[in-house]
Design a protein around this motif. Structure first.
Motif, PDB file in Angstrom:
ATOM      1  N   ARG A 169       0.825  -1.202   0.000  1.00  0.00           N
ATOM      2  CA  ARG A 169       0.000   0.000   0.000  1.00  0.00           C
ATOM      3  C   ARG A 169       0.861   1.254   0.000  1.00  0.00           C
ATOM      4  N   LEU A 170       0.193   2.347  -0.437  1.00  0.00           N
ATOM      5  CA  LEU A 170       0.796   3.681  -0.432  1.00  0.00           C
ATOM      6  C   LEU A 170      -0.173   4.633   0.255  1.00  0.00           C
ATOM      7  N   LEU A 171       0.354   5.411   1.210  1.00  0.00           N
ATOM      8  CA  LEU A 171      -0.434   6.441   1.859  1.00  0.00           C
ATOM      9  C   LEU A 171       0.246   7.773   1.587  1.00  0.00           C
ATOM     10  N   VAL A 172      -0.441   8.644   0.891  1.00  0.00           N
ATOM     11  CA  VAL A 172       0.146   9.894   0.407  1.00  0.00           C
ATOM     12  C   VAL A 172      -0.619  11.056   1.000  1.00  0.00           C
ATOM     13  N   ARG A 173       0.156  12.029   1.526  1.00  0.00           N
ATOM     14  CA  ARG A 173      -0.418  13.268   2.044  1.00  0.00           C
ATOM     15  C   ARG A 173       0.340  14.452   1.458  1.00  0.00           C
ATOM     16  N   CYS A 174      -0.237  15.627   1.668  1.00  0.00           N
ATOM     17  CA  CYS A 174       0.446  16.852   1.248  1.00  0.00           C
ATOM     18  C   CYS A 174       1.469  17.232   2.312  1.00  0.00           C
ATOM     19  N   SER A 175       2.614  17.747   1.882  1.00  0.00           N
ATOM     20  CA  SER A 175       3.691  18.082   2.824  1.00  0.00           C
ATOM     21  C   SER A 175       3.252  19.140   3.821  1.00  0.00           C
ATOM     22  N   ASN A 176       2.371  20.018   3.410  1.00  0.00           N
ATOM     23  CA  ASN A 176       1.840  21.015   4.324  1.00  0.00           C
ATOM     24  C   ASN A 176       0.850  20.329   5.266  1.00  0.00           C
ATOM     25  N   GLY A 177       1.150  20.334   6.539  1.00  0.00           N
ATOM     26  CA  GLY A 177       0.340  19.591   7.501  1.00  0.00           C
ATOM     27  C   GLY A 177      -1.098  20.025   7.560  1.00  0.00           C
ATOM     28  N   ALA A 178      -1.370  21.290   7.203  1.00  0.00           N
ATOM     29  CA  ALA A 178      -2.747  21.774   7.271  1.00  0.00           C
ATOM     30  C   ALA A 178      -3.564  21.401   6.048  1.00  0.00           C
ATOM     31  N   CYS A 179      -2.935  20.874   4.997  1.00  0.00           N
ATOM     32  CA  CYS A 179      -3.649  20.534   3.765  1.00  0.00           C
ATOM     33  C   CYS A 179      -4.482  19.273   3.980  1.00  0.00           C
ATOM     34  N   THR A 180      -5.649  19.236   3.388  1.00  0.00           N
ATOM     35  CA  THR A 180      -6.580  18.126   3.590  1.00  0.00           C
ATOM     36  C   THR A 180      -6.393  16.986   2.597  1.00  0.00           C
ATOM     37  N   PHE A 181      -5.461  17.101   1.650  1.00  0.00           N
ATOM     38  CA  PHE A 181      -5.295  16.060   0.636  1.00  0.00           C
ATOM     39  C   PHE A 181      -4.821  14.757   1.278  1.00  0.00           C
ATOM     40  N   ARG A 182      -5.452  13.637   0.886  1.00  0.00           N
ATOM     41  CA  ARG A 182      -5.056  12.325   1.382  1.00  0.00           C
ATOM     42  C   ARG A 182      -5.389  11.281   0.320  1.00  0.00           C
ATOM     43  N   LEU A 183      -4.442  10.378   0.052  1.00  0.00           N
ATOM     44  CA  LEU A 183      -4.608   9.347  -0.963  1.00  0.00           C
ATOM     45  C   LEU A 183      -4.144   8.017  -0.405  1.00  0.00           C
ATOM     46  N   CYS A 184      -4.976   6.986  -0.575  1.00  0.00           N
ATOM     47  CA  CYS A 184      -4.626   5.645  -0.124  1.00  0.00           C
ATOM     48  C   CYS A 184      -4.767   4.669  -1.285  1.00  0.00           C
ATOM     49  N   VAL A 185      -3.671   3.975  -1.603  1.00  0.00           N
ATOM     50  CA  VAL A 185      -3.640   2.990  -2.684  1.00  0.00           C
ATOM     51  C   VAL A 185      -3.169   1.676  -2.091  1.00  0.00           C
ATOM     52  N   SER A 186      -3.843   0.580  -2.424  1.00  0.00           N
ATOM     53  CA  SER A 186      -3.456  -0.728  -1.892  1.00  0.00           C
ATOM     54  C   SER A 186      -3.724  -1.803  -2.935  1.00  0.00           C
ATOM     55  N   ARG A 187      -3.150  -2.984  -2.682  1.00  0.00           N
ATOM     56  CA  ARG A 187      -3.304  -4.101  -3.602  1.00  0.00           C
ATOM     57  C   ARG A 187      -4.716  -4.675  -3.492  1.00  0.00           C
ATOM     58  N   MET A 188      -5.287  -5.015  -4.661  1.00  0.00           N
ATOM     59  CA  MET A 188      -6.628  -5.605  -4.683  1.00  0.00           C
ATOM     60  C   MET A 188      -6.547  -7.085  -4.331  1.00  0.00           C
ATOM     61  N   SER A 189      -7.577  -7.594  -3.684  1.00  0.00           N
ATOM     62  CA  SER A 189      -7.571  -8.991  -3.227  1.00  0.00           C
ATOM     63  C   SER A 189      -7.979  -9.973  -4.316  1.00  0.00           C
ATOM     64  N   ASP A 190      -8.783  -9.510  -5.281  1.00  0.00           N
ATOM     65  CA  ASP A 190      -9.319 -10.425  -6.289  1.00  0.00           C
ATOM     66  C   ASP A 190      -8.593 -10.357  -7.625  1.00  0.00           C
ATOM     67  N   GLU A 191      -7.609  -9.467  -7.779  1.00  0.00           N
ATOM     68  CA  GLU A 191      -6.837  -9.385  -9.017  1.00  0.00           C
ATOM     69  C   GLU A 191      -5.492  -8.733  -8.745  1.00  0.00           C
ATOM     70  N   GLU A 192      -4.550  -8.911  -9.695  1.00  0.00           N
ATOM     71  CA  GLU A 192      -3.197  -8.377  -9.541  1.00  0.00           C
ATOM     72  C   GLU A 192      -3.171  -6.923  -9.998  1.00  0.00           C
ATOM     73  N   SER A 193      -3.696  -6.044  -9.182  1.00  0.00           N
ATOM     74  CA  SER A 193      -3.733  -4.615  -9.479  1.00  0.00           C
ATOM     75  C   SER A 193      -3.663  -3.819  -8.196  1.00  0.00           C
ATOM     76  N   PHE A 194      -3.197  -2.576  -8.319  1.00  0.00           N
ATOM     77  CA  PHE A 194      -3.269  -1.607  -7.238  1.00  0.00           C
ATOM     78  C   PHE A 194      -4.417  -0.655  -7.554  1.00  0.00           C
ATOM     79  N   GLN A 195      -5.205  -0.329  -6.527  1.00  0.00           N
ATOM     80  CA  GLN A 195      -6.371   0.510  -6.751  1.00  0.00           C
ATOM     81  C   GLN A 195      -6.422   1.634  -5.728  1.00  0.00           C
ATOM     82  N   ILE A 196      -6.881   2.807  -6.190  1.00  0.00           N
ATOM     83  CA  ILE A 196      -7.085   3.935  -5.276  1.00  0.00           C
ATOM     84  C   ILE A 196      -8.361   3.666  -4.481  1.00  0.00           C
ATOM     85  N   LYS A 197      -8.186   3.364  -3.192  1.00  0.00           N
ATOM     86  CA  LYS A 197      -9.318   2.994  -2.351  1.00  0.00           C
ATOM     87  C   LYS A 197     -10.001   4.207  -1.737  1.00  0.00           C
TER      88      LYS A 197
END
Length: 582
Positions: A169-197
């Motif tokens: 998995r990948l957990l991505v945030r903005c470097s500025n602590g006050a920014c609300t941007f957040r992204l979570c990507v992880s491996r899918m269980s039913d296929e060989e792909s990474f998906q933005i959850k």
């Protein structure tokens, strides 16, 4: 003539076009929409439905006869040497334009953005400015996610950081602590792909275009691989300027230096794959063009491996053309001038275009008076190869310059910068278009001789200048035929007839399959040619003559030999002359 023939592939389509030339361009067509009913086809609401239905209903039947009088329009002077751009293999190492692939034009000519499905697989070929994270989007792996995010931040000026970064998995945030941007990507269980959850896409931080380590040298090198192929001597400083101009970001000289090395390593691997397919390419064009001659030569390197040396190809139609005339002529544009100067230039063209042997001898006498060495130099070169006075009568060509070579160079100037198979395909496709255009051109001629020769004959009727050793006559010829009230054009040699022109282009070069369908061979794949390092710094620009430096403050001395003012010898000046007094 042979009954109904299906058109199921490119080869049968080319045969259909070729057969049309034998029936004055008219062939009856029966269209069968296999697997689709006619009613369903008429109900299809794609483009131009209204026009199709009006013709079928008989509303525009009166206009159908006008279609037979439509003349084909083409411009043979426009040369497009980028026909292989849609082939991923052939265009892999070729520079293409930076056109936005997600922008198209609507019917009114306005730009419209193509919608990207939120749950679709990520398209890495889309324009870098349009790549952005979308909930549900799937990727091949975390590396592809990082590449997309890098383009995303470069285009928008966001500062992202990875709080979690592993194989699952990948957990991505903005470097500025006050920014609300957040992204979570992880491996899918039913296929060989990474998906933005999950994704919070809004930013409430200030833009910043200094990205530090987020923009890596590999990312830069992957974007400029093709340009570095075309200009491997590009400086690191110039590459840095290109990155700034295209992406609007500041990168270091070290990043650009490593990016250039990274791109060259990618190129080396792609070239091995490219040259390794030469055997398959040769067998494919042999399969679709009977009578073709293909020769592929290799040389062994110091390591005992086979490296590419030469590739030769000659189509059957070209071989047959040689039998129409008096053989062929080899022409080169690499001859060097030993005696230069305006006075030599004027006299040389006078003797090369001399129309009689007597006129040739008169001019040669002038050269002998000017410089006996120049006279001897020209006589050794055999005047039969460069003076019109010695050309054999009836050869149908009195050209003494290298215009043919220059015309060919203009055609291939862009193609010759590309890899070997791409060059060959560009030339083959160009010849296919040229043969087709020449056939259309001949069909539009109303006279029985070439329009160019027709114009020259009409010009000879008006002016009287000199006797010409060609097969369309001279002013004396025209005057004599006209005096006895005969048709001058009827006496023009058959070499300039439309019938001969039709024979010259009465062959075809068949289309071939894409590279994934080329036949496999048992031959050892060849490696790219061994690069030979030449002495000195390699030249990147054409060497200009002194007469081309117009507009500068001083005449250039580039290319001139240095001559000592003391001993009059070359290769040194008076400062290093051995005969100089101490």
């Amino acid at each position: 003539m042979e009954g109904l023939n299906p058109i199921l592939d490119d080869v049968e389509y080319a045969t259909f076009i070729f057969d049309a030339y034998g029936t004055d361009g008219v062939i009856s067509i029966y269209v069968d929409h296999i697997g689709v009913g006619v009613d369903g086809w008429l109900d299809d609401k794609d483009s131009d439905d209204e026009e199709h239905e009006s013709c079928i209903d008989g509303e525009n039947e009166d206009n159908i006869d006008e279609l037979w009088n439509v003349s084909f329009e083409f411009n043979e002077d426009v040369v497009h040497m980028n026909r292989t751009s849609n082939d991923p293999f052939l265009s892999k190492l070729c520079v293409d334009d930076d056109k936005d692939k997600n922008i198209v034009d609507d019917d009114n000519g306005r730009e419209v953005e193509v919608n990207i499905q939120s749950h679709s697989i990520f398209n890495e070929l889309s324009h870098w400015r349009k790549q952005k994270p979308i909930v549900g989007m799937r990727f091949k792996g975390p590396g592809q996610v990082k590449s997309m995010l890098c383009k995303y931040v470069v285009a928008n000026g966001y500062q992202l950081c990875f709080e979690k970064n592993d194989r699952k998995r990948l957990l991505v945030r903005c470097s500025n602590g006050a920014c609300t941007f957040r992204l979570c990507v992880s491996r899918m269980s039913d296929e060989e792909s990474f998906q933005i959850k999950s994704l919070k896409v809004d930013h409430n931080c200030a833009r910043n275009f200094k990205f530090g380590s987020l923009v890596t040298y590999a990312w830069i090198g992957s974007h400029y691989t093709k340009e570095i192929v075309q200009s491997q001597k590009i400086s690191v400083k110039k590459l840095r300027v290109k990155v700034m101009a295209k992406f609007g970001i500041q990168v270091s000289m070290g990043q650009c230096r490593r990016a250039k090395k990274y791109a060259l390593n990618l190129v080396e691997g792609n070239l091995v794959e490219h040259y390794g397919k030469l055997w398959s390419y040769g067998h494919e064009i042999l399969r679709i063009n009977p009578g073709l001659t293909v020769k592929l030569d290799a040389e062994y390197g110091p390591d005992g491996k086979k490296y590419f040396s030469k590739f030769y190809c000659c189509f059957q139609g070209v071989k047959q053309d040689l039998n129409l005339g008096n053989g062929f002529t080899l022409m080169s544009d690499q001859h060097k001038k030993r005696f230069t100067g305006a006075i030599y230039h004027t006299v040389f063209w006078r003797e090369s275009k001399a129309i009689t042997k007597h006129a040739f001898k008169v001019v040669m006498k002038e050269i002998e008076t000017l410089n006996p060495d120049a006279h001897q130099y020209l006589m050794v070169k055999d005047p039969k190869t460069w003076s019109r006075a010695f050309f054999q009568a009836g050869r149908s060509c009195d050209a003494v310059e290298n215009g043919f070579s220059e015309s060919f160079n203009v055609v291939i100037v862009d193609a010759r910068k590309k890899p070997i198979i791409t060059i060959l395909e560009e030339l083959r496709l160009y010849m296919m278009d040229r043969i087709y255009n020449m056939k259309l051109k001949e069909q539009q001629w109303g006279n029985h001789i070439f329009p160019e020769i027709w114009d020259k004959v009409n010009l000879l009727k008006k002016i009287q200048r000199h006797y010409q050793l060609n097969r369309y006559g001279c002013d004396h010829f025209v005057a004599s035929i006209s005096f006895i009230n005969k048709d001058v054009e009827a006496y023009v040699d058959n070499m300039f007839s439309t019938t001969t022109f039709r024979k010259a282009y009465n062959y075809r070069i068949s289309p071939m399959n894409s590279n994934d369908m080329w036949p496999e061979t048992n031959y050892t794949p060849q490696l790219p040619p061994i690069s030979k390092k030449m002495h000195g710094r390699p030249a990147t620009k054409r060497k200009k003559s002194t007469t081309e430096n117009i507009g500068t403050r001083r005449v250039s001395k580039a290319g001139k030999k240095i001559r000592c003012s003391v001993c009059k010898e070359i290769r040194h000046n008076k400062a290093t002359c051995p005969q100089r007094m101490p």
